[in-house]
Design an enzyme around this catalytic site. Structure first.
Site, PDB file in Angstrom:
ATOM      1  CG  ASN A   7       0.921  -5.135  -6.845  1.00 40.99           C
ATOM      2  OD1 ASN A   7       1.108  -3.997  -6.418  1.00 40.99           O
ATOM      3  ND2 ASN A   7      -0.272  -5.698  -6.870  1.00 40.99           N
ATOM      4  NE  ARG A  23      -2.062  -2.492  -8.937  1.00 45.82           N
ATOM      5  CZ  ARG A  23      -2.612  -2.462  -7.723  1.00 45.82           C
ATOM      6  NH1 ARG A  23      -1.998  -3.009  -6.705  1.00 45.82           N
ATOM      7  NH2 ARG A  23      -3.765  -1.885  -7.539  1.00 45.82           N
ATOM      8  CG  HIS A  59      -9.585  -2.485  -8.924  1.00 44.20           C
ATOM      9  ND1 HIS A  59     -10.713  -2.294  -8.163  1.00 44.20           N
ATOM     10  CD2 HIS A  59      -8.620  -2.854  -8.067  1.00 44.20           C
ATOM     11  CE1 HIS A  59     -10.441  -2.525  -6.888  1.00 44.20           C
ATOM     12  NE2 HIS A  59      -9.165  -2.870  -6.800  1.00 44.20           N
ATOM     13  NE  ARG A 116      -9.989   0.458   0.190  1.00 45.09           N
ATOM     14  CZ  ARG A 116      -9.442   0.063  -0.958  1.00 45.09           C
ATOM     15  NH1 ARG A 116      -9.607   0.780  -2.056  1.00 45.09           N
ATOM     16  NH2 ARG A 116      -8.736  -1.040  -1.025  1.00 45.09           N
ATOM     17  CD  GLU A 159      -5.380  -6.631 -10.595  1.00 48.95           C
ATOM     18  OE1 GLU A 159      -5.514  -7.425  -9.652  1.00 48.95           O
ATOM     19  OE2 GLU A 159      -5.522  -5.406 -10.468  1.00 48.95           O
TER      20      GLU A 159
END
Ligand code: AMP
Length: 397
Positions: free
Chosen positions: A8, A89, A178, A239, A383
């Site tokens: 990642n 990823r 996601h 965010r 993940e």
């Protein structure tokens, strides 16, 4: 038996995990931070040990070399030949990548072209992919896209009510994010519930520093809260999530903080959310401690955070016309019993009811009461494992 690495890559970091496959056993994992800056940090964890070294790493190719050297230095592998696969990823796969893909030069170029949709992430992802291709050119190399799972959304969900030319000419639509996490926890939830996923309507809540909620019908994403970029949807650590778009031109006219697109992006992506409202921290643990100490702004940040999650879950009850289960995952979803309790306590009308004795830190599996019409589950996401499994799938094709 072979070894596969999940990668990642961020703009200045590279997170990795080495698996023995197909046993899915984690042999080692690590993180290289501050790539391109002075005093980069490489951490390797294996056999209960954690080793760290500080050195100057100029780019992702050098980071990959250091990671591979570390694997040999610590006797985790004897030679590079033991590594037979790598999975990367990739944040933005646009409309093109509906599934994971084998790496070719053409595919890397497509990932680079999609940087328009993820300017911070895709160039870093591409750098990690190129680095591995240069050093280990012959292994099975697979790209796994955050957006692929959401390519099943119907047009009415992914289109925005803007003039159509912004979709046809500028590709402005909802892509979500996601995806690997939502897909993984939905499948795990079906196993826990003992039903085929084709018979289930699920609302998956990936609530970490970044957060998104997805409506999953028969195993397919039919709507998700993140939008054109990972800024949309629920409130997050730094965010905003959804806000009235008219706020932006208003603040451009009336403050000095919004003079360029970069300024706008900075405030909405990095200075807002839990951090912006609490005036203190983007970290839910800090918010919860400050709340216990009676801090008004931290309490407000927590309340808005919970409110936005509840509203999205409410929307997705409508999108799915009911749901069998709500699933919590990621840093906050897995660990904050307070957030789960606050979210679910407002959804009793829908048939949700949490069992307090089960809703504890470290809880896994079903945490709702036996009578609850809608089950509530905590499923830790993984993940990296999804990425390693994708590499395995391509090897066996
Ligand atoms: P992630 O992005 O998935 O790593 O999640 C990071 C978020 O999880 C941060 O806001 C953390 O504060 C939060 N988190 C991790 N552990 C806990 C905990 N025990 N209680 C509350 N929040 C937590």
């Amino acid at each position: 038996m072979s070894k596969t690495i999940s990668i990642n890559a961020g703009s200045s970091s590279l997170k990795w995990q080495l698996y023995l496959m197909p046993q899915e056993q984690v042999l080692a994992k690590g993180l290289i931070e501050r790539i391109g800056l002075k005093d980069s940090i490489s951490t390797v964890k294996f056999d209960g040990r954690s080793e760290q070294q500080i050195l100057d790493i100029t780019d992702h190719t050098q980071a990959v070399r250091i990671l591979l050297d570390d694997l040999k230095r610590f006797d985790i592998i004897q030679s590079y030949d033991e590594i037979t696969g790598v999975g990367h990823r990739v944040v933005a796969g646009g409309e093109h990548f509906k599934d994971s893909a084998l790496v070719t030069e053409e595919v890397i170029q497509q990932v680079e072209e999609l940087s328009l949709l993820a300017p911070l992430h895709n160039p870093a992802n591409a750098a990690g992919i190129r680095a591995f291709r240069e050093i280990l050119p012959d292994i099975t190399s697979v790209l796994v896209f955050d957006t692929s799972f959401h390519t099943s959304m119907p047009e009415k969900a992914y289109r925005y009510p803007l003039p159509s030319k912004y979709y046809t000419e500028n590709k402005v639509r909802k892509y979500g994010a996601h995806g690997t996490s939502h897909e993984y926890v939905a499948q795990e939830a079906a196993k826990v519930l003992g039903k085929p996923i084709e018979e289930l309507k699920l609302i998956t809540c990936h609530i970490g520093n970044g957060a998104s909620i997805t409506a999953v019908d028969k195993g397919l994403s039919v709507d998700t809260s993140m939008g054109f970029t990972p800024l949309g949807g629920v409130m997050m650590g730094t965010r905003t999530g959804d806000i009235d778009p008219a706020i932006i031109p208003y603040l451009m006219l009336h403050t000095d903080d919004f003079s360029s697109p970069e300024d706008i992006s900075h405030v909405l992506n990095r200075e807002s959310g839990l951090k912006g409202v609490s005036g203190n921290s983007s970290d839910m643990r800090d918010i919860e401690s400050a709340m216990e100490a009676g801090d008004h702004d931290a309490t407000l940040a927590f309340d808005i955070f919970v409110d936005r999650i509840q509203k999205y879950i409410g929307q997705y009850f409508a999108v799915l016309n009911g749901a069998d289960a709500i699933i919590f995952t990621a840093g906050i979803g897995e660990n904050s019993d307070l957030v789960r309790e606050a979210v679910i306590s407002g959804l009793s009308w829908f048939g949700c009811d949490i069992e307090p004795a089960k809703n504890v830190r470290g809880a896994e599996g079903v945490i709702s009461t036996p009578e609850a019409k809608v089950k509530v589950l905590v499923i830790p996401t993984d993940e990296e494992l999804v990425i390693a499994r994708e590499v395995e799938r391509f090897k066996n094709q």
